[in-house]
Structure formats: C-alpha cells, structure tokens
Write a protein that holds these residues in place. Structure first.
Motif, short mmCIF file in Angstrom:
data_model
loop_
_atom_site.label_atom_id
_atom_site.label_comp_id
_atom_site.label_asym_id
_atom_site.label_seq_id
_atom_site.Cartn_x
_atom_site.Cartn_y
_atom_site.Cartn_z
N MET A 283 13.35 -3.06 -6.05
CA MET A 283 13.94 -1.74 -5.85
C MET A 283 15.29 -1.66 -6.52
O MET A 283 16.06 -2.62 -6.52
N PHE A 284 15.57 -0.50 -7.12
CA PHE A 284 16.85 -0.16 -7.73
C PHE A 284 17.10 -0.87 -9.06
O PHE A 284 18.12 -0.63 -9.71
N ALA A 285 16.21 -1.75 -9.49
CA ALA A 285 16.42 -2.46 -10.75
C ALA A 285 15.21 -2.42 -11.68
O ALA A 285 15.35 -2.65 -12.88
N ALA A 286 14.03 -2.12 -11.16
CA ALA A 286 12.81 -2.22 -11.96
C ALA A 286 12.79 -1.21 -13.10
O ALA A 286 12.34 -1.52 -14.21
N GLY A 287 13.27 0.02 -12.87
CA GLY A 287 13.29 1.01 -13.93
C GLY A 287 14.26 0.63 -15.03
O GLY A 287 13.95 0.75 -16.23
N LEU A 288 15.44 0.18 -14.65
CA LEU A 288 16.42 -0.27 -15.63
C LEU A 288 15.87 -1.45 -16.43
O LEU A 288 16.08 -1.55 -17.64
N ALA A 289 15.15 -2.33 -15.76
CA ALA A 289 14.55 -3.48 -16.45
C ALA A 289 13.52 -3.04 -17.48
O ALA A 289 13.41 -3.64 -18.56
N ARG A 290 12.76 -1.97 -17.17
CA ARG A 290 11.78 -1.49 -18.14
C ARG A 290 12.48 -0.99 -19.40
O ARG A 290 12.06 -1.25 -20.52
N ILE A 291 13.56 -0.24 -19.22
CA ILE A 291 14.29 0.27 -20.39
C ILE A 291 14.96 -0.89 -21.12
O ILE A 291 14.99 -0.93 -22.35
N GLY A 292 15.48 -1.86 -20.37
CA GLY A 292 16.09 -3.03 -20.99
C GLY A 292 15.09 -3.83 -21.80
O GLY A 292 15.41 -4.30 -22.90
N CYS A 293 13.88 -4.00 -21.28
CA CYS A 293 12.85 -4.73 -22.02
C CYS A 293 12.45 -3.98 -23.29
O CYS A 293 12.18 -4.60 -24.33
N ALA A 294 12.41 -2.65 -23.21
CA ALA A 294 12.11 -1.86 -24.42
C ALA A 294 13.21 -2.04 -25.46
O ALA A 294 12.94 -2.21 -26.65
N ALA A 295 14.47 -2.03 -25.00
CA ALA A 295 15.59 -2.24 -25.91
C ALA A 295 15.55 -3.64 -26.52
O ALA A 295 15.85 -3.83 -27.70
N GLU A 296 15.17 -4.61 -25.70
CA GLU A 296 15.09 -6.00 -26.18
C GLU A 296 14.06 -6.13 -27.30
O GLU A 296 14.24 -6.91 -28.25
N ALA A 297 12.96 -5.38 -27.19
CA ALA A 297 11.95 -5.41 -28.25
C ALA A 297 12.52 -4.91 -29.57
O ALA A 297 12.19 -5.42 -30.65
N VAL A 298 13.40 -3.91 -29.50
CA VAL A 298 14.04 -3.40 -30.71
C VAL A 298 15.10 -4.36 -31.21
O VAL A 298 15.16 -4.68 -32.41
N MET A 299 15.94 -4.87 -30.32
CA MET A 299 17.04 -5.75 -30.72
C MET A 299 16.52 -7.04 -31.34
O MET A 299 17.14 -7.61 -32.23
N SER A 300 15.35 -7.51 -30.89
CA SER A 300 14.78 -8.74 -31.42
C SER A 300 14.02 -8.52 -32.72
O SER A 300 13.63 -9.49 -33.38
#
Length: 327
Positions: A283-300
């Motif tokens: 709770m309170f972190a899963a949505g941010l983690a999804r956006i972070g993982c999407a950003a990580e795919a771009v940054m990598s």
C-alpha cells in the motif's frame, strides 16, 4: 526522472518496522546513483498515510494515498519552475493490519461499508461481471498470473514469483469465486522512491533520463452502483507513437485485462516485465513502483517509450498514468 529504487516487498514480522527502516536504504541507493545529497533536493513529497498504523494523527480520509500522486505533485513543482530537483516517495506496512477489511472503509459509508465487504470479495464481483459479459475467462486470468509470476523471477523486489502452468493455477481453490489466490495481489510491506530533475540538470545526473512527456488522471464515482465496473475512461494520450513497455498497477488479474483495453495496448507491448502488483503490492508504494519500473526501462535503454500506471480507490476508481521517453 533520474533515479528510482524500491525495497523488497515482504511481510515483515517485526511490528515496529516502519517507513524509516524501509526508506533509508533506498534513499541511499538513489543518492549514490545520482550523486545527490539530501541538501540537493529542492522539494520533497510523500504519498503515504499513517492510517494503517493507527496513529493518532492519521489523516483518516486518506485511506489509499499512493506515492504516484506525490510524484505528480513533484512534477508540477518542477514544471512550474519552483524547484530544479524533487524527491517523491511512498511506503506502507500493509501486514500491520487486516488490509482487506480496512479497505472496506473506502466504500460508501452509508450503504456499503457497514456490510464490511472485503476488497477481494468486491473485486470478485467485478471479475464475475466480466466473465458473464464475455470479456475474459478464468483461463485468461490465470494466463495473466502465470506470465506475471514468471516475469518476477528476475525482480529481486518481488514478493512472489515462479514458473507455473495455467492448468496448475486453474486447479487451485477459490478464495472468492471466481478469484483464486494467484488472481489477487499479496499483502506485503514495501517502499519506493523516485528523483526528478529539470532540463540540463537531469542530463548531468543521469546518462539517459526518462522524460515525462504526458500525465493523465481520471476519477470515477466512489459509489460502486453509480458506474459501469467493466468500463474505464480512456487513460492514454491521444495519438503519438506506441509504447514499448507498460507497467500497470493491477491488483487483480482481470483488472490488467481491463486496463489493457482502456489504454489501447496491443499484443506487441510488454506488460509488467517486473511482475507488477500481482507479485508485490505494498500500500502507498505499489503505484509509484510501477511508474518507477517503467522509467527504469527507459533509463536502461530497454525501451524508448514506456507507460507507468497507478490506481487508487475501489475497483480502479482512480487511475493515474504517465508516458516516459528517452529523448
């Protein structure tokens, strides 16, 4: 976006474990990756809530805040020129309470909440509606679960993972017909953090920043009887090139199918290569983690264009999505 980190999603037996213990290690990670210190951050924003902890100063109307909305506020702060760098985070100790029962409190306080329908039972009603409408089958749902758990094998932050056949999953018992345990996100504790920067500063901090090119937020009625539970408003940007990767915050297997349709995602899009919320949903972190993982795919460099999504409220009531690009 120039930095992202998340803690492993786990059920932490120590009742006193809280945000500090989960956040300090991942703060250190993003600071090392970017070369920043706390003093370099121009704006801080938390998307968490103390509700689950039962603290006296809890904001009792913020039952399901998520760090993704803190990210949006941080993005607005930078876009308006009021800050050059910003840090957004979310954390939650879901195992510290009877989460499924607590989430009944976000329902209609007069007609629904007094019946105490838990979040899984309410989701089962939505899943059954979709099956009877011919939008998906139990096999379709099991295929989502099998793919998600297989993808999560390479994600060290995932709570559950492994290779399972669809037939094996369909042979398991229901927890709330037509949902089986693998159709539901596990209850776990975790945290996530992202760092944003503007313009040239972003290029100084990251070799390949993930540029946020679009943000969208849609809100449906909080009353379950006042909206079509099988239809979501269009969530993605109109026109523009397709995305390579999409990280969707779908706590139930059938909700990924709903979101795919609402976002217009075709079969060529890689959905939830991290395993998604079905493999770790703090709770309170899963949505941010999804956006972070999407950003990580771009940054990598694994993706040129990615979409991150977060949801809040009962049965996908609120949906926030953003597109990230490697310019």
């Amino acid at each position: 976006m120039v930095g992202f980190a998340q803690s492993p999603v786990r059920v932490r037996p120590d009742a006193t474990t809280g945000g500090v213990e989960m956040l300090v290690p991942i703060f250190a990670h993003v600071f090392r990756a970017t070369g920043l210190t706390k003093a370099d951050i121009g704006f801080w924003c938390s998307g968490s809530s103390d509700y689950l902890a039962g603290r006296a100063f809890s904001f009792v109307q913020a039952v399901d805040a998520d760090g993704a909305w803190a990210l949006y506020e941080a993005w607005v702060k930078i876009a308006s020129g009021e800050a050059e760098t910003a840090l957004a985070y979310g954390f939650g100790k879901s195992s510290g309470a009877e989460l499924r029962r607590v989430l009944a409190l976000q329902l209609d306080p007069y007609l629904v909440a007094p019946l105490w329908p838990d979040s899984v039972s309410v989701a089962a009603l939505q899943a059954r509606l979709g099956i009877e409408a011919g939008l998906w089958t139990e096999k379709d749902m099991a295929e989502v679960a099998a793919r998600s758990r297989s993808a999560a094998v390479t994600n060290p932050a995932a709570q559950v993972s492994g290779d399972f056949s669809v037939e094996e999953l369909l042979g398991r018992p229901y927890v709330a017909d037509p949902l089986r345990a693998h159709d539901c996100a596990p209850v776990g504790d975790g945290a996530a953090v992202v760092i944003l920067a503007s313009g040239d500063r972003a290029r100084e901090l990251c070799a390949r920043p993930a540029w946020i090119s679009w943000f969208g937020h849609r809100i449906e009625s909080g009353s379950l009887g006042a909206r079509d539970l099988l239809s979501l408003p269009p969530l993605g940007p109109r026109g523009g090139p397709p995305v390579d990767v999409a990280e969707l915050h779908a706590p139930f297997t059938h909700q990924e199918i709903l979101l795919r349709r609402a976002l217009g995602l075709g079969g060529e899009v890689e959905v939830n290569p991290s395993g998604g919320a079905l493999c770790g949903n703090p709770m309170f972190a899963a949505g941010l983690a999804r956006i972070g993982c999407a950003a990580e795919a771009v940054m990598s460099g694994r993706a040129e264009r990615a979409l991150g999504h977060a949801t809040s409220g009962p049965l996908l009531q609120q949906n926030l999505a953003c597109v990230l690009e490697g310019l």
